[in-house]
Design an enzyme around this catalytic site. Structure first.
Site, PDB file in Angstrom:
ATOM      1  N   ASN A   9      43.260-150.809  49.098  1.00  0.00           N
ATOM      2  CA  ASN A   9      43.674-150.103  50.301  1.00  0.00           C
ATOM      3  C   ASN A   9      43.342-148.617  50.131  1.00  0.00           C
ATOM      4  OD1 ASN A   9      45.234-148.543  52.109  1.00  0.00           O
ATOM      5  ND2 ASN A   9      46.636-150.251  52.431  1.00  0.00           N
ATOM      6  N   ASP A  66      52.815-152.204  45.449  1.00  0.00           N
ATOM      7  CA  ASP A  66      53.033-153.215  46.478  1.00  0.00           C
ATOM      8  C   ASP A  66      54.099-152.665  47.415  1.00  0.00           C
ATOM      9  OD1 ASP A  66      52.051-155.938  47.242  1.00  0.00           O
ATOM     10  OD2 ASP A  66      54.205-156.215  47.480  1.00  0.00           O
ATOM     11  N   SER A  67      53.768-152.626  48.675  1.00  0.00           N
ATOM     12  CA  SER A  67      54.651-151.924  49.596  1.00  0.00           C
ATOM     13  C   SER A  67      54.726-152.622  50.950  1.00  0.00           C
ATOM     14  CB  SER A  67      54.171-150.480  49.766  1.00  0.00           C
ATOM     15  OG  SER A  67      52.771-150.434  49.941  1.00  0.00           O
ATOM     16  N   PHE A 145      48.831-144.309  58.004  1.00  0.00           N
ATOM     17  CA  PHE A 145      48.190-145.608  58.225  1.00  0.00           C
ATOM     18  C   PHE A 145      49.273-146.657  58.521  1.00  0.00           C
ATOM     19  CE2 PHE A 145      49.067-148.034  54.280  1.00  0.00           C
ATOM     20  CZ  PHE A 145      49.566-147.031  53.465  1.00  0.00           C
ATOM     21  N   TYR A 147      52.062-148.926  59.575  1.00  0.00           N
ATOM     22  CA  TYR A 147      53.153-148.872  60.543  1.00  0.00           C
ATOM     23  C   TYR A 147      53.649-147.440  60.792  1.00  0.00           C
ATOM     24  CZ  TYR A 147      53.292-153.909  59.696  1.00  0.00           C
ATOM     25  OH  TYR A 147      52.956-155.240  59.588  1.00  0.00           O
ATOM     26  N   HIS A 173      58.136-143.521  50.538  1.00  0.00           N
ATOM     27  CA  HIS A 173      58.496-144.524  49.538  1.00  0.00           C
ATOM     28  C   HIS A 173      57.517-144.466  48.351  1.00  0.00           C
ATOM     29  CE1 HIS A 173      55.674-145.725  52.511  1.00  0.00           C
ATOM     30  NE2 HIS A 173      55.395-146.899  51.970  1.00  0.00           N
ATOM     31  N   ARG A 174      56.248-144.231  48.688  1.00  0.00           N
ATOM     32  CA  ARG A 174      55.202-144.167  47.644  1.00  0.00           C
ATOM     33  C   ARG A 174      55.442-142.967  46.722  1.00  0.00           C
ATOM     34  NH1 ARG A 174      51.718-145.328  50.902  1.00  0.00           N
ATOM     35  NH2 ARG A 174      51.919-147.501  50.275  1.00  0.00           N
TER      36      ARG A 174
END
Ligand code: ITT
Length: 191
Positions: A9, A66-67, A145, A147, A173-174
Site C-alpha cells: 500500500n 495491518d490497519s 487515503f 476512509y 493510529h499509524r
C-alpha cells in the site's frame, strides 16, 4: 538502519517514511516473492503474517502494518476487512455510508497493529495504535487515503482527509503505533 516494510500500500509507505524522516531509518519495499495470505482473524494476526512473509523473502528487519476502520454501530466492521469491503475506495466509502444510514451512534476508530521482526526471524515487538473519531454523513477532503474522507476526527469538525499530511501524522493510529516501535528501537540503541 534499513527495515523492510511488509506492505504494497503506497499510501502507508509514504506516511511511514514521512514520519521517520531525519531519523536515519530507511523503509524499503519487500523483494519479489512477498505475497502473504491475510487469513488472520485479528489485526495482530494479520500483522504477524505480513511481517513473517516479508522476513521469509528478506531475512532482515521487517515491519508490518495491518490497519482498518472499526465502527461501533456495525459491531467493529469493516475492521480487518477494510481493504476488501468493496472493489474501490469510493465504493467502500459508499457501502459504509449506506450501512450507517439512519444510525445515530456514529462512533468509530482507526486501528493499526505494527509488528517488527528481527533478522533472526523473531518477533521483537507488536503494538496496536488507535485513533478515535466518528463517521461523517458525507465525504469531505481530498488528502490521505481509504476512509479518511468520512472519518471525523475527535474534538474537531474536520475529516481526516481535510488535514494536512503533517496534521494526520500527529494523531493517526499509524503514528501512535510507529512511535512505540521507534521508542523500542531507540531503547535497544538500534537507531
Ligand atoms: P498491505 O496489506 O499491503 O499493507 P492493505 O491496504 O491491504 O495494504 P490492510 O490489509 O492493513 O492493508 O488494510 C488497510 C485498509 O484500512 C486500507 O486499505 C484502508 O481502506 C483502511 N485504512 C487503514 N489505514 C487508514 C488510514 O490511515 N486512513 C484511511 N483508511 C485507512
Amino acid at each position: 538502519m534499513k527495515i523492510v516494510l511488509a506492505s504494497s500500500n503506497e499510501h502507508k509507505v509514504k506516511e511511514i517514511n514521512e514520519m521517520v524522516s531525519g531519523l536515519g531509518l530507511e523503509f524499503i519495499l519487500p523483494p519479489s516473492g512477498f505475497n502473504p495470505e491475510e487469513n488472520g482473524t485479528t489485526f495482530q494476526e494479520n500483522s504477524l503474517i505480513k511481517a513473517q512473509a516479508a522476513w521469509e523473502v528478506s531475512k532482515t528487519w521487517s515491519l508490518a502494518d495491518d490497519s482498518g476502520l472499526c465502527i461501533d454501530a456495525l459491531g467493529g466492521k469493516p475492521g480487518i476487512y477494510s481493504a476488501r469491503y468493496a472493489e474501490t475506495p469510493q465504493k467502500r466509502i459508499k457501502r459504509v455510508l449506506n450501512e450507517m444510514k439512519n444510525i445515530k451512534n456514529r462512533k468509530a476508530h482507526f486501528e493499526c497493529c505494527m509488528t517488527l521482526i528481527n533478522p533472526e526471524g523473531k518477533t521483537e515487538i507488536s503494538y496496536t495504535g488507535e485513533c478515535s473519531g466518528s463517521i461523517a454523513y458525507e465525504p469531505a477532503g481530498a488528502n490521505g487515503f481509504g476512509y479518511d474522507p468520512i472519518f471525523l476526527i475527535e474534538n474537531g469538525n474536520k475529516t481526516m482527509a481535510e488535514l494536512s499530511d503533517e496534521e494526520k501524522n500527529k494523531i493517526s493510529h499509524r503514528s501512535v503505533a510507529l512511535r512505540e516501535i521507534l521508542a523500542y528501537l531507540k531503547e535497544k540503541h538500534l537507531i
